[in-house]
Design a protein around this motif. Structure first.
Motif, PDB file in Angstrom:
ATOM      1  N   SER A 139      11.225  17.661  20.256  1.00  0.00           N
ATOM      2  CA  SER A 139      11.793  16.735  21.399  1.00  0.00           C
ATOM      3  C   SER A 139      10.639  16.132  22.130  1.00  0.00           C
ATOM      4  N   GLY A 140       9.449  16.286  21.477  1.00  0.00           N
ATOM      5  CA  GLY A 140       8.376  15.435  22.303  1.00  0.00           C
ATOM      6  C   GLY A 140       7.831  14.358  21.864  1.00  0.00           C
ATOM      7  N   GLY A 141       8.136  14.052  20.267  1.00  0.00           N
ATOM      8  CA  GLY A 141       7.965  12.707  19.776  1.00  0.00           C
ATOM      9  C   GLY A 141       6.151  12.759  19.080  1.00  0.00           C
ATOM     10  N   ASP A 142       5.794  13.641  19.321  1.00  0.00           N
ATOM     11  CA  ASP A 142       4.233  13.817  19.011  1.00  0.00           C
ATOM     12  C   ASP A 142       4.054  13.882  17.520  1.00  0.00           C
ATOM     13  N   TYR A 143       5.174  14.407  16.788  1.00  0.00           N
ATOM     14  CA  TYR A 143       4.823  14.986  15.429  1.00  0.00           C
ATOM     15  C   TYR A 143       6.378  14.233  14.830  1.00  0.00           C
ATOM     16  N   SER A 144       6.000  14.030  13.576  1.00  0.00           N
ATOM     17  CA  SER A 144       6.957  13.310  12.359  1.00  0.00           C
ATOM     18  C   SER A 144       8.128  14.487  12.084  1.00  0.00           C
ATOM     19  N   THR A 145       9.256  13.774  11.712  1.00  0.00           N
ATOM     20  CA  THR A 145      10.213  14.678  11.216  1.00  0.00           C
ATOM     21  C   THR A 145       9.758  15.421  10.065  1.00  0.00           C
ATOM     22  N   PRO A 146       9.242  14.718   8.968  1.00  0.00           N
ATOM     23  CA  PRO A 146       8.732  15.611   7.938  1.00  0.00           C
ATOM     24  C   PRO A 146       7.913  16.883   8.233  1.00  0.00           C
ATOM     25  N   ALA A 147       6.977  16.262   8.814  1.00  0.00           N
ATOM     26  CA  ALA A 147       5.965  17.334   9.541  1.00  0.00           C
ATOM     27  C   ALA A 147       6.800  18.615  10.107  1.00  0.00           C
ATOM     28  N   LEU A 148       7.782  18.402  11.054  1.00  0.00           N
ATOM     29  CA  LEU A 148       8.225  19.311  11.770  1.00  0.00           C
ATOM     30  C   LEU A 148       9.374  20.087  10.741  1.00  0.00           C
ATOM     31  N   ARG A 149       9.899  19.471   9.618  1.00  0.00           N
ATOM     32  CA  ARG A 149      10.744  20.037   8.835  1.00  0.00           C
ATOM     33  C   ARG A 149       9.969  20.869   7.817  1.00  0.00           C
ATOM     34  N   GLU A 159       0.791  -1.148   0.167  1.00  0.00           N
ATOM     35  CA  GLU A 159      -0.005   0.081  -0.030  1.00  0.00           C
ATOM     36  C   GLU A 159       0.712   1.262   0.032  1.00  0.00           C
ATOM     37  N   ARG A 160       0.759   2.100  -1.172  1.00  0.00           N
ATOM     38  CA  ARG A 160       1.624   3.471  -1.169  1.00  0.00           C
ATOM     39  C   ARG A 160       1.046   4.184  -0.090  1.00  0.00           C
ATOM     40  N   PRO A 161       2.133   4.815   0.729  1.00  0.00           N
ATOM     41  CA  PRO A 161       1.654   5.853   1.736  1.00  0.00           C
ATOM     42  C   PRO A 161       1.024   7.008   1.225  1.00  0.00           C
ATOM     43  N   GLY A 162       0.911   7.225  -0.083  1.00  0.00           N
ATOM     44  CA  GLY A 162       0.347   8.576  -0.693  1.00  0.00           C
ATOM     45  C   GLY A 162       1.661   9.723  -0.733  1.00  0.00           C
ATOM     46  N   ASP A 163       1.373  10.747  -0.353  1.00  0.00           N
ATOM     47  CA  ASP A 163       2.218  11.956  -0.467  1.00  0.00           C
ATOM     48  C   ASP A 163       3.268  11.587   0.793  1.00  0.00           C
ATOM     49  N   ASP A 164       4.604  10.963   0.293  1.00  0.00           N
ATOM     50  CA  ASP A 164       5.536  10.802   1.039  1.00  0.00           C
ATOM     51  C   ASP A 164       6.062  11.955   2.156  1.00  0.00           C
ATOM     52  N   SER A 165       5.991  13.058   1.752  1.00  0.00           N
ATOM     53  CA  SER A 165       6.281  14.269   2.401  1.00  0.00           C
ATOM     54  C   SER A 165       5.625  14.457   3.601  1.00  0.00           C
ATOM     55  N   LEU A 166       4.060  14.505   3.527  1.00  0.00           N
ATOM     56  CA  LEU A 166       3.268  15.100   4.704  1.00  0.00           C
ATOM     57  C   LEU A 166       2.072  14.292   4.772  1.00  0.00           C
ATOM     58  N   ASP A 167       1.728  14.272   6.032  1.00  0.00           N
ATOM     59  CA  ASP A 167       0.378  13.719   6.375  1.00  0.00           C
ATOM     60  C   ASP A 167      -0.354  14.984   6.838  1.00  0.00           C
ATOM     61  N   ARG A 168      -1.489  15.201   6.157  1.00  0.00           N
ATOM     62  CA  ARG A 168      -2.306  16.549   6.240  1.00  0.00           C
ATOM     63  C   ARG A 168      -2.989  16.762   7.546  1.00  0.00           C
ATOM     64  N   ALA A 169      -3.405  15.714   8.124  1.00  0.00           N
ATOM     65  CA  ALA A 169      -3.905  15.915   9.530  1.00  0.00           C
ATOM     66  C   ALA A 169      -2.918  16.075  10.544  1.00  0.00           C
ATOM     67  N   GLU A 170      -1.706  15.610  10.297  1.00  0.00           N
ATOM     68  CA  GLU A 170      -0.767  15.840  11.399  1.00  0.00           C
ATOM     69  C   GLU A 170      -0.272  17.263  11.087  1.00  0.00           C
ATOM     70  N   GLN A 171      -0.021  17.470   9.739  1.00  0.00           N
ATOM     71  CA  GLN A 171       0.255  19.051   9.489  1.00  0.00           C
ATOM     72  C   GLN A 171      -0.632  20.260  10.026  1.00  0.00           C
ATOM     73  N   SER A 172      -1.898  19.982   9.846  1.00  0.00           N
ATOM     74  CA  SER A 172      -2.834  20.717  10.540  1.00  0.00           C
ATOM     75  C   SER A 172      -3.018  21.231  11.946  1.00  0.00           C
ATOM     76  N   ALA A 173      -2.613  19.966  12.698  1.00  0.00           N
ATOM     77  CA  ALA A 173      -2.746  19.786  13.849  1.00  0.00           C
ATOM     78  C   ALA A 173      -1.557  20.673  14.592  1.00  0.00           C
ATOM     79  N   LEU A 174      -0.356  20.400  13.670  1.00  0.00           N
ATOM     80  CA  LEU A 174       1.082  21.055  14.175  1.00  0.00           C
ATOM     81  C   LEU A 174       0.852  22.692  13.808  1.00  0.00           C
ATOM     82  N   ASP A 175       0.182  23.137  12.863  1.00  0.00           N
ATOM     83  CA  ASP A 175      -0.116  24.502  12.432  1.00  0.00           C
ATOM     84  C   ASP A 175      -0.893  25.110  13.554  1.00  0.00           C
TER      85      ASP A 175
END
Length: 590
Positions: A558-568, A471-487
């Motif tokens: 440093s918390g681990g709640d968000y992935s490195t791609p989302a943080l970057r 199963e392809r993970p879709g957009d390799d760079s971002l999880d949109r829900a995760e990015q929205s929560a981080l924003d």
């Protein structure tokens, strides 16, 4: 002049191969090997012998440093155990198994030389990562392959050097050809020294470059960091490549805190270009050396049949050993992902929350200095905060393991993506004829394994991925829900900064209270010249809030709640916004 022309042609070929590769569906390095091999067959061209030190000292340190800088830190930490196993235990296991095989099929070979050749063939190449990324495989698999290719090179080269050193020591002092255990302290020393020196160089790199504002001078210093880590480590008897990797990891993880947006963006583009040219040059050289290596074996061994047969057997052992080890690894990781610890961790987290709000009497070690059940003692508060952070991180790790479990299909990709390449070729050429009379044969075996692995596994890996129907993970760079929560997290931090007395202009002066009140949370978005407010004030306020968001982003990292791609991605957006605002401020001043 001729050398300059060759360099220019090589760079053009590397660039064209990189540009054409996606259209052909073939990895760029594989195209370069084919091009180099075809050129080596031209009768009117004489290919000069390439000094292996050029690759080991001039190419590998910056290549590994560049990869280490961009390593996804959070995912690397979570899977450090499996990565360390692939990079250390599997390399040792493969080296020993191959050593026994070479002793059986190459008459008179010294046991230490046999293990040394096994170490040369054991490390995987980073080209696998680029191929797997293009195929859209799980980010977790990519991170494991990337981490393995960074660390196993150093393990293999340290083992190679200690084995070769043991040959001279054993034969010159005792005349004994057996392998003793005297190399173990040297092996351990090589790793420890490298980690210490690399960490120091990485730390100094962050501090020094944060003080240098001139971008050209800053970039120049950045280019020499891997060599600054490599050279003293080698002089102290350590592994310079390990030091370069450690320096890169330290720099990569501290860049968000210590470097300016301009420095970060400049480093990203510069090192990507250097990585492209250096890696492409090595694979081009690999193909160019094909004809000469074949001729040497034809002259010394009456053909290439012996070398090809041994190489085929060695490649079979490598793949079999990797398959067995990865099978065990996947089984252990699947048990880890079942989440048996979740209930205990959630109960612990609930109790810590109750202790913090005073609904549960704390353990005596969290009591105040007079013994009362309170958290007035700062040391107790820090201890509780530390425990809550560790439990929260452990829960986030469990979420990660359950969201991206490793199955047998992922294991198959990890096995088949274990191609050999740059390090194998460079390390093989460091074996001198003083150590063994079979140098040409050993170099040919290493070359055949590397090229055969790249061609067989590299060309068939897309087919394997397709056949497994992953199963392809879709957009390799971002999880949109995760990015929205981080924003949302960053937006809250920006809004909160408006009411903070620490909110200041770049020159340290305070903002006009009326300005802050009128703008409010609307300043979270890029400013417009609205409401008749001074443009400069708007830009300055936005910059101050970007700084507040970046501080919060560093805390979340440093918390681990968000992935490195989302943080970057969030950091890149803040950097781009800041650079744009600073440019507009400069225009205002003009």
């Amino acid at each position: 002049m001729e050398a300059l022309i060759v360099v220019i042609i090589a760079i053009v070929v590397i660039a064209l191969a990189t540009a054409v590769a996606p259209k052909l569906g073939i990895a760029g390095p594989l195209i370069l090997v084919l091009v180099g091999g075809a050129v080596s067959l031209l009768p009117f061209l004489e290919i000069p012998e390439i000094n292996p030190e050029f690759i080991l000292v001039g190419v590998l340190p910056p290549l590994l440093y560049s990869a280490a800088v961009s390593l996804p830190a959070i995912e690397f930490r979570r899977d450090f155990g499996p990565i360390a196993g692939l990079s250390f235990l599997l390399v040792i296991l493969s080296s020993v198994l191959l050593g026994f095989f070479f002793m059986a099929v190459i008459p008179g070979i010294h046991p230490a030389v046999a293990v040394a050749l096994g170490a040369i063939l054991s490390p995987t190449d980073a080209v696998a990562t680029s191929i797997v990324k293009r195929l859209g495989v799980s980010r977790r698999v990519v991170t494991m392959l990337e981490g393995e290719s960074l660390l196993n090179d150093a393990t293999a080269l340290v083992l190679l050097r200690t084995m070769i050193a043991s040959v001279g020591l054993a034969t010159s002092v005792t005349g004994d050809t057996r392998i003793g255990f005297g190399f173990i302290p040297a092996f351990a020393w090589g790793v420890v020294v490298a980690v210490v020196v690399g960490a120091i160089v990485g730390w100094l790199n962050l501090r020094l470059r944060s003080l240098i504002k001139n971008s050209a001078a800053n970039t120049a210093i950045g280019f020499v960091v891997p060599f600054i880590a490599y050279i003293p480590t080698e002089e102290l008897g350590g592994s310079g490549l390990v030091a370069a990797v450690v320096a890169g990891i330290v720099t990569g993880q501290g860049a968000a805190r210590w470097f300016t947006p301009e420095q970060r963006r400049s480093d990203e583009h510069n090192w990507h270009t250097i990585e492209l040219v250096l890696e492409g040059a090595v694979f081009l050289i690999m193909g160019l050396e094909l004809s000469d290596i074949v001729e040497q074996n034809v002259e010394q061994h009456n053909g290439i049949g012996t070398g090809l047969g041994i190489a085929l057997g060695a490649l079979t052992i490598i793949i079999a050993a990797r398959a067995g080890y990865v099978s065990l690894l996947v089984w252990l990781q699947s048990r880890r992902a079942r989440g048996r610890q979740r209930t205990r961790l959630e109960a612990m987290n609930t109790r810590l929350d109750q202790i913090a709000d005073g609904s549960v009497v704390p353990d005596p070690r969290y009591r105040g200095r007079r013994g009362e059940a309170s958290f007035d003692d700062p040391r107790a508060q820090r201890r509780l905060s530390s425990m809550r952070s560790r439990v929260s991180r452990a829960l986030s790790d469990l979420d990660y393991y359950q969201a991206s479990p490793l199955g047998w299909k992922h294991g198959a990709i990890i096995v088949w993506a274990g191609m050999r390449g740059v390090v194998t070729l460079a390390a093989a050429q460091t074996i001198s004829s003083d150590v063994t009379d079979d140098r040409a044969l050993l170099v040919f075996i290493a070359f055949a394994v590397a090229v055969g692995s790249l061609m067989l596994q590299g060309f068939t890996l897309p087919w394997v991925v397709k056949a497994l129907r992953l199963e392809r993970p879709g957009d390799d760079s971002l999880d949109r829900a995760e990015q929205s929560a981080l924003d949302d997290e960053l937006r809250d931090a920006a809004v909160g900064a408006l009411s903070s007395p620490a909110l200041r202009r770049r020159d340290g002066s305070a903002f006009d209270e009326e300005l802050v009140e009128r703008i409010g949370s609307r300043m979270v978005d890029p400013p417009d010249d609205a409401d008749g407010l001074p443009t400069r004030d708007l830009l300055e306020l936005r910059l101050a809030m970007i700084e507040a968001m970046r501080v919060r982003l560093n805390e979340l990292s440093s918390g681990g709640d968000y992935s490195t791609p989302a943080l970057r991605h969030a950091l890149a957006e803040l950097d781009a916004d800041q650079l744009s605002l600073e440019l507009r401020l400069d225009d205002e001043e003009d």
